[in-house]
Design a protein around this motif. Sequence first.
Motif, PDB file in Angstrom:
ATOM      1  N   ILE A  49       0.807  -1.230   0.000  1.00  0.00           N
ATOM      2  CA  ILE A  49       0.000   0.000   0.000  1.00  0.00           C
ATOM      3  C   ILE A  49       0.836   1.275   0.000  1.00  0.00           C
ATOM      4  O   ILE A  49       0.547   2.199  -0.769  1.00  0.00           O
ATOM      5  N   PRO A  50       1.911   1.378   0.797  1.00  0.00           N
ATOM      6  CA  PRO A  50       2.667   2.642   0.789  1.00  0.00           C
ATOM      7  C   PRO A  50       3.251   2.992  -0.562  1.00  0.00           C
ATOM      8  O   PRO A  50       3.540   4.144  -0.843  1.00  0.00           O
ATOM      9  N   TYR A  51       3.449   2.007  -1.443  1.00  0.00           N
ATOM     10  CA  TYR A  51       4.060   2.259  -2.742  1.00  0.00           C
ATOM     11  C   TYR A  51       3.027   2.435  -3.842  1.00  0.00           C
ATOM     12  O   TYR A  51       3.359   2.561  -5.004  1.00  0.00           O
ATOM     13  N   SER A  52       1.756   2.412  -3.470  1.00  0.00           N
ATOM     14  CA  SER A  52       0.699   2.510  -4.467  1.00  0.00           C
ATOM     15  C   SER A  52       0.318   3.960  -4.702  1.00  0.00           C
ATOM     16  O   SER A  52       0.138   4.727  -3.772  1.00  0.00           O
ATOM     17  N   ARG A  53       0.204   4.335  -5.991  1.00  0.00           N
ATOM     18  CA  ARG A  53      -0.220   5.695  -6.351  1.00  0.00           C
ATOM     19  C   ARG A  53      -1.570   5.687  -7.039  1.00  0.00           C
ATOM     20  O   ARG A  53      -2.151   6.713  -7.296  1.00  0.00           O
ATOM     21  N   SER A  54      -2.069   4.484  -7.363  1.00  0.00           N
ATOM     22  CA  SER A  54      -3.271   4.386  -8.176  1.00  0.00           C
ATOM     23  C   SER A  54      -4.525   4.630  -7.361  1.00  0.00           C
ATOM     24  O   SER A  54      -4.518   4.564  -6.141  1.00  0.00           O
ATOM     25  N   ASP A  55      -5.620   4.902  -8.074  1.00  0.00           N
ATOM     26  CA  ASP A  55      -6.924   4.927  -7.429  1.00  0.00           C
ATOM     27  C   ASP A  55      -7.802   3.849  -8.054  1.00  0.00           C
ATOM     28  O   ASP A  55      -9.017   3.931  -8.014  1.00  0.00           O
TER      29      ASP A  55
ATOM     30  N   ASN B 279      -1.185  21.015  -8.390  1.00  0.00           N
ATOM     31  CA  ASN B 279       0.183  21.471  -8.621  1.00  0.00           C
ATOM     32  C   ASN B 279       0.874  21.871  -7.328  1.00  0.00           C
ATOM     33  O   ASN B 279       2.066  21.607  -7.143  1.00  0.00           O
ATOM     34  N   ILE B 280       0.134  22.500  -6.432  1.00  0.00           N
ATOM     35  CA  ILE B 280       0.703  22.871  -5.138  1.00  0.00           C
ATOM     36  C   ILE B 280       1.213  21.618  -4.425  1.00  0.00           C
ATOM     37  O   ILE B 280       2.313  21.593  -3.862  1.00  0.00           O
ATOM     38  N   ASN B 281       0.399  20.574  -4.457  1.00  0.00           N
ATOM     39  CA  ASN B 281       0.747  19.338  -3.747  1.00  0.00           C
ATOM     40  C   ASN B 281       1.893  18.585  -4.407  1.00  0.00           C
ATOM     41  O   ASN B 281       2.541  17.753  -3.754  1.00  0.00           O
ATOM     42  N   HIS B 282       2.141  18.863  -5.687  1.00  0.00           N
ATOM     43  CA  HIS B 282       3.106  18.040  -6.411  1.00  0.00           C
ATOM     44  C   HIS B 282       4.383  18.757  -6.809  1.00  0.00           C
ATOM     45  O   HIS B 282       5.247  18.167  -7.456  1.00  0.00           O
TER      46      HIS B 282
ATOM     47  N   GLU C 131      -8.088  10.821 -14.118  1.00  0.00           N
ATOM     48  CA  GLU C 131      -6.990  11.025 -15.059  1.00  0.00           C
ATOM     49  C   GLU C 131      -5.796  11.746 -14.434  1.00  0.00           C
ATOM     50  O   GLU C 131      -4.661  11.332 -14.625  1.00  0.00           O
ATOM     51  N   ILE C 132      -6.071  12.823 -13.705  1.00  0.00           N
ATOM     52  CA  ILE C 132      -4.978  13.664 -13.203  1.00  0.00           C
ATOM     53  C   ILE C 132      -4.536  13.216 -11.816  1.00  0.00           C
ATOM     54  O   ILE C 132      -3.380  12.825 -11.618  1.00  0.00           O
ATOM     55  N   GLN C 133      -5.438  13.263 -10.866  1.00  0.00           N
ATOM     56  CA  GLN C 133      -5.053  12.961  -9.483  1.00  0.00           C
ATOM     57  C   GLN C 133      -4.470  11.553  -9.347  1.00  0.00           C
ATOM     58  O   GLN C 133      -3.527  11.334  -8.592  1.00  0.00           O
ATOM     59  N   ASN C 134      -5.028  10.597 -10.078  1.00  0.00           N
ATOM     60  CA  ASN C 134      -4.569   9.218  -9.964  1.00  0.00           C
ATOM     61  C   ASN C 134      -3.505   8.853 -10.987  1.00  0.00           C
ATOM     62  O   ASN C 134      -3.140   7.684 -11.116  1.00  0.00           O
ATOM     63  N   PHE C 135      -3.015   9.869 -11.719  1.00  0.00           N
ATOM     64  CA  PHE C 135      -1.892   9.684 -12.649  1.00  0.00           C
ATOM     65  C   PHE C 135      -2.224   8.696 -13.766  1.00  0.00           C
ATOM     66  O   PHE C 135      -1.332   8.136 -14.395  1.00  0.00           O
ATOM     67  N   ARG C 136      -3.504   8.495 -14.048  1.00  0.00           N
ATOM     68  CA  ARG C 136      -3.834   7.535 -15.090  1.00  0.00           C
ATOM     69  C   ARG C 136      -3.277   7.982 -16.438  1.00  0.00           C
ATOM     70  O   ARG C 136      -2.839   7.163 -17.249  1.00  0.00           O
ATOM     71  N   PHE C 137      -3.276   9.284 -16.694  1.00  0.00           N
ATOM     72  CA  PHE C 137      -2.757   9.782 -17.979  1.00  0.00           C
ATOM     73  C   PHE C 137      -1.272   9.463 -18.121  1.00  0.00           C
ATOM     74  O   PHE C 137      -0.771   9.266 -19.228  1.00  0.00           O
ATOM     75  N   VAL C 138      -0.562   9.382 -17.005  1.00  0.00           N
ATOM     76  CA  VAL C 138       0.857   9.023 -17.047  1.00  0.00           C
ATOM     77  C   VAL C 138       1.022   7.514 -17.202  1.00  0.00           C
ATOM     78  O   VAL C 138       1.779   7.042 -18.052  1.00  0.00           O
TER      79      VAL C 138
ATOM     80  N   THR D 281       2.285  20.159 -13.211  1.00  0.00           N
ATOM     81  CA  THR D 281       3.654  20.170 -12.681  1.00  0.00           C
ATOM     82  C   THR D 281       4.104  18.771 -12.245  1.00  0.00           C
ATOM     83  O   THR D 281       4.237  18.484 -11.063  1.00  0.00           O
ATOM     84  N   ILE D 282       4.397  17.909 -13.223  1.00  0.00           N
ATOM     85  CA  ILE D 282       4.803  16.547 -12.864  1.00  0.00           C
ATOM     86  C   ILE D 282       6.124  16.129 -13.506  1.00  0.00           C
ATOM     87  O   ILE D 282       6.484  14.951 -13.472  1.00  0.00           O
ATOM     88  N   TYR D 283       6.859  17.075 -14.073  1.00  0.00           N
ATOM     89  CA  TYR D 283       8.108  16.699 -14.737  1.00  0.00           C
ATOM     90  C   TYR D 283       9.109  16.070 -13.765  1.00  0.00           C
ATOM     91  O   TYR D 283       9.990  15.327 -14.177  1.00  0.00           O
TER      92      TYR D 283
END
Length: 914
Positions: A133-139, A400-403, A448-455, A507-509
Amino acid sequence: MTKFMNKMIIKHINDAINNNSLLIFVGAGVSANSKLPSWGELISEFRSEMDIQETDYLKIAQYYFDSVGQQKYLQKILDIFQEHVNAQPNEIHDEIFRIKPRHIITTNYDSLLEQKMNSSLDKYEIIKKDSDIPYSRSDHYLIKMHGDLIEKNMVLKEDDYLDYETNFYMISTLIKSIIMNNTILFIGYSLGDSTFNSIFRLIQKGFSDNAKKAYFFTVDKQDSAKVQYFKNKGIEVFTNETNKEINKEEFGNYTVQFLKQLNSDKKGLPRNSKQLWKNIKFLDNLYFVDPASIFTFSKLKDEVSYYSTSLSWKNNSETNFNVSDNITLTNFLNNKTGFINFLDFKADDNAIYSQNPFLQSAYNLYKEHKYSEATIKFRELANEAFDKKDYWNYLLSEFNINHIISSYGPKELPESKSGLNNLTQVIDSLIINGDTQTQKIALYFRDEIQNFRFVYRKLFKINDLLDELRNERNNYRNGGNSFNNNLSFAKQEFGLLVNFIDLNCITIYQYKEFQQIVHRFFECLLTAIDNANYNSSQNNVFMKTSSIINYLSLDDVKNIVPHLKKENIRTLLENYGLSKVSITNDAKNYLLEKISKLSSKIDKNHFLGEKSELATYVGFLFFIKIDNINDVLPVLENYPMDSHNFKDFQKLLVMIIKNIDSMKEESTDKLLRIVTDQINHIFENDFLDFHERNFEFYSLLIQKIVKLQKKPFVFYSELLEEKFCFIDSNLNKISKIQKYKEFLVNFYNFLDNTLKKYVDNILYKYDTLDDDFFNYYFANDLIISKVNLFPAHKFKVLDQEVKKINDKPTGIYTEPDPRKNAISDIYAMIQQNYFTLDEVKEKLDFESIRGVFPEVDWTIFDDYSDQTITNFMKSRNFSNVQKYFGDTDEKRKRLNEWVLKQALDDNIRFENSK
């Protein structure tokens, strides 16, 4: 239950699917349809082996465990499933992934869901144990809440159920959290089995008035009292619509029939361009949209053929419609998407996209590495957007603030006007309370954005294309042909991602997921360059491959280089047999101009971010084929020096050294001035501790220039004269000269007479120091470099070296090896006649140094054996050995004999050069 009620339930579940809020629990009945053992069959294996009459499944498993111990218990389970190792996903699995629930939770131990997922475009983060779980970024989770066969953490016996929340604390917490805002559907369970009831006990507190509905599908007929009981608890139980008895073998078919009713209606299917625009209108909030998203939300999936940037009708049908007459829609397609063809619409050849003007100012600060200012600006814009009910820009600003990653972030940010500290809470509130367009925006943003699905989607796509390109490369090298668009598709997919990020100001570069995509895409290009290099060496007209490029383009350099890890560039190139790559002239000019601008721009306020970016560009420049080395001189001249960036200077120096022969005389004069200035700069700013490592390269560069110009070079520094004068004038400061060892080793012969005189005086006095103050490491290097012979300490130097050779190993490996260093030093001193062989033999058993260095064996022991020559080849090439060690006819003869023997033994491969 009536057909009407079933239809209402299906409608509610379909609504959840459309809102991406369906959670499916998958039970053993689903795997049983693939002929895997049911829970009852598994327990029967235990019961028959123990010959007991117990009917409680949990107790039977517990009794077995207590009787045979953990190892045999686990092996028994594995053996039972091993008999079904070839089981494949069934039609129920197909339907689950067709439906695409937001999350899947299963109590099954097998890997059928994972197998099906791997063949599907939609990916879920697999959670098998708490540590996942700590390594999971997905939703989008696939949670194996009762463990996994590979992990051997199966939940089966009584103690496992009783201690579940202790043993799977994080998984149970995650499950409790995700049931709150999702509609739940149970399939493959029986209301009476312990597995379902344990789940029910775990999650029933989540079924409050604010929770979403839960539905339980069963093929079995249920008595009304039990159905009502669970309804009161928040779970709607429903069955198939037939009243006849159903055989066990038919259970799977009825489950499939039920699932086919989900997400299968044609609701939302547009029949004209206005309806199509209504479906995708919410995406107009963005400034660039990936065509894949438009394809998804258009709801034309079954009616059209789609690939990358092209969408067309599958068949000629009366229901087909045109979009070219819808100006709003075509403007959107032309100005905000990557589509080239969309039904009857064709995009402009040179479409110009615009960046989000609202977020542009903050995003520019981010790209300029002004992270603290960017964060504050994004919060100001977030509050402004919130006041205007511009929820897309609000959500993106907060994201973007969070990332933005920065150790220099502001201590305090302006308060958020939303009143909520958690972005997920804001999104959930917008989904629940917003109008239709707001709900669509919030859902899209979440998924798409928060869960990084687009990435992640792009990472999977680029990975697949890289695999195709690697296969194509191997096929080509084995004499095969290929005709495909893999490289074009890779460029297209990467370009779409860069546009999506940059035009929408995301802001995810800095994230490793994006950097992984960059590295994979770079590899795609390297395979094509390698193909081109291989193609140029072949004369076979029948060998052809599609993916060939000779140069990296300007766009490639712009989009790739800033995000490469400079320490990985060499490895990436070497993986494809490359040492350098070619780039187009405009790409080279851009690279040099970018380095120049960054060099002049660096200041104290924004030094770290820009310094890192600059180092990356220079790191890449090192691996570029440069036709005119004069282009690199301004880079070396203007490169900002700091205490730690000696490796960047080293790269630039090596580039110039390798290409110095092509430099014009006026350029070499300028280069000497640059070298002089930089050495002075090192001393003036006290950068000696790190940049002294480059004195060897500066010296080699000067030697080459002197050879080209055929005139001497003299180095003088007023600052050094002051420092050396001070040391020379203070006997108690004489040892300070040690600090300048690397400089003296490399520059003594270039010093002007004034500096050289000070150095000679200081070293003469240094030779008078007592042993306690005399540094033999310092002396050795100056002796070998012929700076000073330290006659008063000559034989003490030998004693120190012999002692290092004779010292017994401590068992702790040190680098460099002091024994090898001592052998190397003595050998060098013998070669320059500082010591004679007899002087050394008096103190050292020569046999103790045999076999360590081939140079020693060849020169001192006259060992011209094959083994010695083979050892030479480990660190030298043959021409080098011939030049420096083939100084007699006998030695040259031995070297030539060795080469012939290697050729006869097939140890040498000769290649035609072209």
